[in-house]
Design an enzyme around this catalytic site. Sequence first.
Site, PDB file in Angstrom:
ATOM      1  N   TYR A  60     -15.339   4.167   6.460  1.00  0.00           N
ATOM      2  CA  TYR A  60     -15.798   2.829   6.075  1.00  0.00           C
ATOM      3  C   TYR A  60     -17.268   2.590   6.396  1.00  0.00           C
ATOM      4  CZ  TYR A  60     -11.058   1.671   4.794  1.00  0.00           C
ATOM      5  OH  TYR A  60      -9.839   1.641   4.160  1.00  0.00           O
ATOM      6  N   HIS A 116      -7.191   0.885  -5.080  1.00  0.00           N
ATOM      7  CA  HIS A 116      -8.083   1.630  -4.167  1.00  0.00           C
ATOM      8  C   HIS A 116      -8.485   2.909  -4.885  1.00  0.00           C
ATOM      9  CE1 HIS A 116      -6.479  -0.030  -0.044  1.00  0.00           C
ATOM     10  NE2 HIS A 116      -7.003  -0.965  -0.815  1.00  0.00           N
ATOM     11  N   HIS A 132       0.852  -1.189   0.000  1.00  0.00           N
ATOM     12  CA  HIS A 132       0.000   0.000   0.000  1.00  0.00           C
ATOM     13  C   HIS A 132       0.891   1.243   0.000  1.00  0.00           C
ATOM     14  CE1 HIS A 132      -2.923   2.965   1.524  1.00  0.00           C
ATOM     15  NE2 HIS A 132      -3.857   2.134   1.120  1.00  0.00           N
ATOM     16  N   CYS A 141      -3.123   3.133  -4.316  1.00  0.00           N
ATOM     17  CA  CYS A 141      -4.193   3.860  -3.625  1.00  0.00           C
ATOM     18  C   CYS A 141      -4.237   5.281  -4.167  1.00  0.00           C
ATOM     19  CB  CYS A 141      -3.914   3.844  -2.130  1.00  0.00           C
ATOM     20  SG  CYS A 141      -5.158   4.750  -1.198  1.00  0.00           S
ATOM     21  N   ASP A 191     -12.569   3.139  -1.953  1.00  0.00           N
ATOM     22  CA  ASP A 191     -11.817   3.333  -0.719  1.00  0.00           C
ATOM     23  C   ASP A 191     -12.711   4.116   0.236  1.00  0.00           C
ATOM     24  OD1 ASP A 191      -9.711   3.100   0.983  1.00  0.00           O
ATOM     25  OD2 ASP A 191      -8.395   4.482  -0.061  1.00  0.00           O
ATOM     26  N   HIS A 192     -12.137   4.930   1.066  1.00  0.00           N
ATOM     27  CA  HIS A 192     -12.958   5.630   2.061  1.00  0.00           C
ATOM     28  C   HIS A 192     -14.119   6.361   1.403  1.00  0.00           C
ATOM     29  CE1 HIS A 192      -8.791   6.271   4.059  1.00  0.00           C
ATOM     30  NE2 HIS A 192      -9.118   4.994   3.979  1.00  0.00           N
TER      31      HIS A 192
END
Length: 362
Positions: free
Chosen positions: A334, A272, A207, A245, A317-318
């Site tokens: 999340y 991501h 990551h 990401c 992702d978030h």
Amino acid sequence: MYLCKQSWRWYGPNDPVSLQDIRQAGATDIVTALHHIPNGEVWTLGEIEKRRKTVADAGLRWSVVESVPVHEQIKTRTGDFRRYTENYKQTLRNLAACGIRCVTYNFMPVLDWTRTDLFHPLPDGSTALYYEKDLIQDDPRAMADYILKNLNGMTFPGWEPERMAKLDELFKAYAPVTKEKLWENLKYFLEALMPTCRECDIKMAIHMDDPPWDIFGLPRLLVDAESIDRFLSMVDDPYNCLTLCSGSLNANPNNNVAEIVRKHCDRIAFAHIRNIHHFDNGDFSEAAHRDCCGETGIIEILRAYHDNGFEGYIRPDHGRQLWEEGPGNCRPGYGKYDRALGIQYMLGVWDLLDRLDEEKNK
Ligand code: DNO
């Protein structure tokens, strides 16, 4: 047309978002981890199989681990690092035996992702993760206290209270670890793992560091196109891959994520997708996935994956916290709703890209 393997990060049976919710949102694959196993210990076949079955019983597939954490002693190459590396290899073998072929991890010293506000109010009444540059100066303890308080007892990997209690000790362990030394330690770790990865056909997908710059005097490695090039050529093996990401990288607006996708698509095992909105003073806020809500260039990134026949997994992702979501009922970033909107947005873009290709090839 080819498959866009949409996945979703699930924190396990205590996640307020159920597997059924996830399936209804449009995901087919699950990204999860055995967070209850102490960092450094082997994930046994029995424990992995139990989680695999829970996911399969809900009509989904456990395809990616996020994360098998890397013990700090591996990162600093001190103490019991050899034993922890052997344990890591055994965990990889056990995961592969249960059909899991992709493992996310990070090599960030001490702290994982870092934000200064977990529920920052946005003009429309939703909240989002937020980073105020000036607040990250020299007091990691205040930072950790803030995060733990705002998690309201929910576990959050990377911010385990037991680990945070030892912050001083952890920072001390990194005093002799320069950035070059950390690169070296990462290389040793991956070289030790690669034979197992090849033997078991399991990809290691690092990551990005989030945010992509040094914080509290700790070095961070995976921060831009140049460091990604360095990482991939340092251990030039198809099993040494990226979890690319978009949000982590684009916290630095000079990073062009779509360009990195085009250059290294075959080494990206996991994508991501997240959007960032930047402020002139260097602060940033996380934003909805829709392209125009931030400056990350979500459509260009998806197009780069599509053009290059991306075969890895992808996940929203978030997300923002929407509607009734807030502290106490939602893991920051999340929640259920905004990630569901995100997944459908991505599938919409993907379907259109497929259609355009079909028309072109008629
Ligand atoms: C934050 C995540 C990270 C990520 C780890 C991977 O929400 O993107 O915590 O899972 O860094 O090891």
